[in-house]
Design a protein around this motif. Sequence first.
Motif, short mmCIF file in Angstrom:
data_model
loop_
_atom_site.label_atom_id
_atom_site.label_comp_id
_atom_site.label_asym_id
_atom_site.label_seq_id
_atom_site.Cartn_x
_atom_site.Cartn_y
_atom_site.Cartn_z
N MET A 1 -6.31 -8.63 10.84
CA MET A 1 -6.24 -8.96 9.41
C MET A 1 -5.84 -10.42 9.23
O MET A 1 -4.84 -10.86 9.80
CB MET A 1 -5.20 -8.08 8.72
N PRO A 2 -6.61 -11.19 8.47
CA PRO A 2 -6.24 -12.59 8.25
C PRO A 2 -4.97 -12.74 7.43
O PRO A 2 -4.27 -13.73 7.53
CB PRO A 2 -7.45 -13.16 7.51
N PHE A 3 -4.71 -11.73 6.57
CA PHE A 3 -3.45 -11.76 5.83
C PHE A 3 -3.04 -10.33 5.53
O PHE A 3 -3.86 -9.40 5.55
CB PHE A 3 -3.57 -12.59 4.55
N ALA A 4 -1.73 -10.17 5.23
CA ALA A 4 -1.20 -8.84 4.90
C ALA A 4 -0.08 -9.01 3.89
O ALA A 4 0.65 -10.02 3.91
CB ALA A 4 -0.68 -8.15 6.17
N GLU A 5 0.08 -8.02 3.02
CA GLU A 5 1.16 -8.05 2.05
C GLU A 5 2.39 -7.39 2.68
O GLU A 5 2.40 -6.20 2.97
CB GLU A 5 0.76 -7.32 0.76
N ILE A 6 3.43 -8.19 2.88
CA ILE A 6 4.63 -7.74 3.58
C ILE A 6 5.61 -7.08 2.61
O ILE A 6 6.30 -6.11 2.94
CB ILE A 6 5.31 -8.93 4.28
N ALA A 7 5.69 -7.61 1.41
CA ALA A 7 6.52 -7.08 0.32
C ALA A 7 5.75 -7.37 -0.96
O ALA A 7 4.79 -8.14 -0.94
CB ALA A 7 7.90 -7.76 0.33
N PRO A 8 6.11 -6.77 -2.07
CA PRO A 8 5.35 -7.00 -3.30
C PRO A 8 5.20 -8.49 -3.62
O PRO A 8 6.18 -9.19 -3.84
CB PRO A 8 6.18 -6.28 -4.36
N GLY A 9 3.95 -8.94 -3.59
CA GLY A 9 3.67 -10.34 -3.90
C GLY A 9 4.03 -11.31 -2.81
O GLY A 9 3.98 -12.53 -3.02
N VAL A 10 4.37 -10.83 -1.60
CA VAL A 10 4.70 -11.69 -0.46
C VAL A 10 3.68 -11.43 0.63
O VAL A 10 3.62 -10.33 1.20
CB VAL A 10 6.13 -11.43 0.06
N PHE A 11 2.85 -12.43 0.93
CA PHE A 11 1.74 -12.27 1.87
C PHE A 11 1.98 -13.11 3.12
O PHE A 11 2.46 -14.25 3.04
CB PHE A 11 0.43 -12.71 1.21
#
Length: 615
Positions: free
Chosen positions: A1-11
Motif C-alpha cells: 500500500m502506498p499509504f494507509a490511514e493510521i488514525a482518523p485523518g492521519v495517513f
Amino acid sequence: MPFAEIAPGVFRVADTCNVYVIADPGGSRTAVAIDFGSGRAFEHLAAMGVDRITDVLMTHHHRDQAQGLRWAAAEGVRLHVPPAERELFDDVEEMWQGRTLRNDYNLRQDKFSLLESVPVHDVVPEHRRRAYAGTTVEVHPTPGHTTGSVTYVIERAGQRIAFTGDLIYAPGKVWSLAATQWSYVENEGPAMTVLSCLTLVQQELDLLLPSHGEPIGEPAAALTLLAGRMNRYVDSRRPYPWDLTDWLDSPFLELTRHLLQNRTGSACSYVLISETGAALLIDYGYDMQTGLPPGGDRASRRPWLGSLPALRRRYGVTSIEVALPTHYHDDHVAGLNLLRDVEGTQVWAPEHVADILEAPMDQDLPCTWFDPIPVDRRLPLGGTVRWREYEITVHDLPGHTLYQAAYEFVVDGVKVLATGDQQVGMGAAGGPREVLNYQYRNRFRLGDYQACARLYRAVAPQLMIFGHWPARWVDEEYFALVAGEAAEQDRLHRELLPLAELDAGPDGVMARIAPYYTRAETGAVVRLRVQVINPLDAVRKAVIRMVLPVGWVAVPDVATISLPPLGREEAVIEVTTGPPRRRARLAADVSIGPLHLGQHTEAIVDVRERGRRDG
C-alpha cells in the motif's frame, strides 16, 4: 500500500522514510506533513481527501527525511525545522564549504544533509504548542539520532500520538546506532537517546509513529525498554556506569535549602529560590548535556530545558523569573533565549556583559552565542539589585574574560560569591593549588587576578560557587592561596614578555576593528571603529590605512589619531562595499610612532545582493 490511514485523518505514506500526512479535522481539506521524504505524498493527496499540504514539519535534517523539500517549497508549502538544525536546511552550503574532510574526527552524520539549501519559513517552537493546518502540535526536543531532533505530539480521536523521527524504530530498537555517535570516542548521542526516551515516557502517549518501522502501540514500554538497553550500551563504552535516569529525577545538588546547583549541564547553573516559589538562575547554558560534539556550528550546540520539570517537582518552584549571566560564553548563556520564550524569564546582565550579549559579533571574542540575547535590565558594576527577598551585589571580575561579573548575596544565612569561570577549583578536591583560568582572546590583562584576590578578601564569602567545579567553603587560607597564584602569574608574564619596553599587554594586540563581523548589501556603507592602543610611555601618532578588496572604498582612506602614553583612542572609518562576496576580509595597516605593525587587525563582511533576504 502506498499509504494507509493510521488514525482518523492521519495517513502514513511509504517513501524514503515514513511521511505522515495529518488532515485538518475541521474539514478544510488542507493538511500538515511530518517529514517529507522524496515528495511521494503529493501523489496521493486526492485519495486522502486532501487538496493541499500547507506546512511540513521536519523531525531532523537527514536527506531521507528531506530530499523532496525543494518540490514542496516550489508548491508553496511552508517548511518548519528544528531550531538547532535550521542552517542545515536553509544554509547547508555553509556546512558543505566548511566541513572538515581530511583528518576528520567529527562523526556526526551532518554530511547526510541536503545537497542544496531550501527556504525555511520558521523554526518549530520547542517545549510549546502551535497550530498547523487546523492541528495543534506539541514540540518536544528529543536529541539522540541527531543533535537537533524533535518529536511532535498531537491529539486525535482521544489518542496522544507522537511522531518520533528516528529516535526509536521498534520497542527497544533504533534505526541507526551509527547516527548516535557524534564524536570519536564519547557517548553523547546514545546518552541523549536515553534522556529523550525517558522524557517522552512522561508525556502519557498512546501511539508512536516512527520515521522507519511500524506504529508502536505501547509507547511507555517501548521507550523504557530502549532507554534501558541504550543505557547499558553507554555503560559498555565507559569505565564506570552512568545512571541517566538519576539525571532526570535529581539533576540538582542542594548547597543550602534555597540554593541549588545543576549538575547535569556542561557548565554549572545555580538556582536561587524565593520563599514565594519563584526562582532566579545564575547562568543557563546547555542544560542536561551529555557532552559537546565536535564542531562550532549551531547543530553541535543545542540548548533545552531538561532539568526544569524536576525543579518544579522536587522543590516546588512555580516560575523562573530572572536569569543572571556571570559572563557571555555560550556554555553559560545558550539557553537564555529559550528560557525567555518558554518561561517568560527576564535576563538581567552586568552592563559590560549586556553589550556582548546583545551584539555578540561586534568584537572578536570566543565562545559567543549565535544570536543576540536581549537584556531586560542592565546592572551597574558595584551596584546592588533586589530580587524578591535577596540583595545581590554585582562586582566587576575581569580575569577569565574582561567582561565577567561576580554576584554576592546571602542565602539561608550564608554569604555566597558566584564567580563564573574565574579559576579552576582544584582546591575543592584537595589539590595543591587553584589554576587561574585565563585566555588571551578573552581580553585578559595583567593585574586582573590581583584585583580578583583583593575582591575575595573584601567580600569575605563563606561559600564560593564556580562555573564548572564543585562549590567550596572558603576562608582566609583560600584567599591567600588565590593571591599567591595571582602574584606568580604576574611575575611569569613580566619575565616572559618585553613589557618594560613595549607594553602591548599579555595578548600583544595593539589594534582592533569593530564590528568584527558584519552583513551588508552591495554598495552599502559599513561604519567601522578602529581602536589603537599605545604600547609606549610617550605621546605617539597612529596612522591607520585600510586594506580592502578591489573596488571597495574607505573614507578616510588614511586616518591619523594622537595616542596618550599607554593609552588608547579610536578612529571611525566608513567603508563602501563591492559586489556580493562571502566573508570578505578587511584589515587595518597600523603604525604607532616608529612601530609599523603592518596589517595588524582584520574584520569580516558578508556581502549579499541588494534587496536579497537571508534565510
